[in-house]
Design an enzyme around this catalytic site. Sequence first.
Site, short mmCIF file in Angstrom:
data_model
loop_
_atom_site.label_atom_id
_atom_site.label_comp_id
_atom_site.label_asym_id
_atom_site.label_seq_id
_atom_site.Cartn_x
_atom_site.Cartn_y
_atom_site.Cartn_z
CG ASP A 91 -1.36 3.98 -5.52
OD1 ASP A 91 -0.58 3.04 -5.25
OD2 ASP A 91 -1.00 5.02 -6.11
CD GLU A 111 -1.69 3.33 -9.97
OE1 GLU A 111 -0.82 2.88 -9.22
OE2 GLU A 111 -1.55 3.46 -11.19
CE LYS A 113 1.40 5.51 -8.28
NZ LYS A 113 1.83 4.45 -7.34
#
Length: 278
Positions: A91, A111, A113
């Site tokens: 990401d 990342e 999430k």
Amino acid sequence: MTKKNQSSRLTNQHKLSQGVVGIFGDKAKLHDTTVAMISKIIIEQLEKEYPQLSFRYRSSIKKAEINEALRNVDKELGQTLFVSNSSIKPDGGIIEVKDDNDNWRIVLVSEAKHQGKDIENILKGKSVGKSNNQDLMAAGNAIERSHKNISEIANFMLSESHFPYILFLEGSNFLTETISIKRPDGRIVKLEYSSGMINRLDRLTAANYGMPININLCKNKFIKHKDKNIMLQAASIYVQGKGEKWDIEKIFNIMIEVSKTSLKVMGSDLFNQITKSK
């Protein structure tokens, strides 16, 4: 506001403020900021603090490149590839620095999430489930896809002594303590952090060998077991324990800390560039 325009605004704001503080002056306008956008600000900050070093950002790494890195460690590794153009795309992308031998080395991978909307649903008075008669939704397994990217970056960095992979988690599937939420009708709903129905943290701690969360684990751990020396590449997992959204400045500070740990571990391989600039 599009992500591209917001990224440009963040960059311009950073240049005007000549520091980190200006980026976060109006947090209300940064609610949709992504870790990819913050990564690009991280590069600017690193360039400012380490002007003698060259940094770059890229959004993905090809599987072929990962296999090549593995073969450089041992010729029997990195042999299998079925889709020639396959790649991984964390990401937050990948930040790299050029070392004294003109090789690009990873400084940061990130990342973010979000999984579990139980808190939002309860606050709205929304019921869930097949019959729309439940307060809580059984957690899914989408977050487990993060393991693939973590494993691939670990392969790519098998020859390194650091592993700067950060995983930022938020949402009701990552609670670290029990919380109570009030519905609009006044009824209190308790979310038990130890409930297997909603908690998915245990499915991710394999990526840090069960070591503590919310800690910088960038520097690889070397352990001795009997006659073996084992190197552990552990992801640094950061969680908002009560299910709140991440504060953007906190994300930035964590990413900077891990980036600087990477540079410190690679110190001897960056020595010539640093000394020449003095």
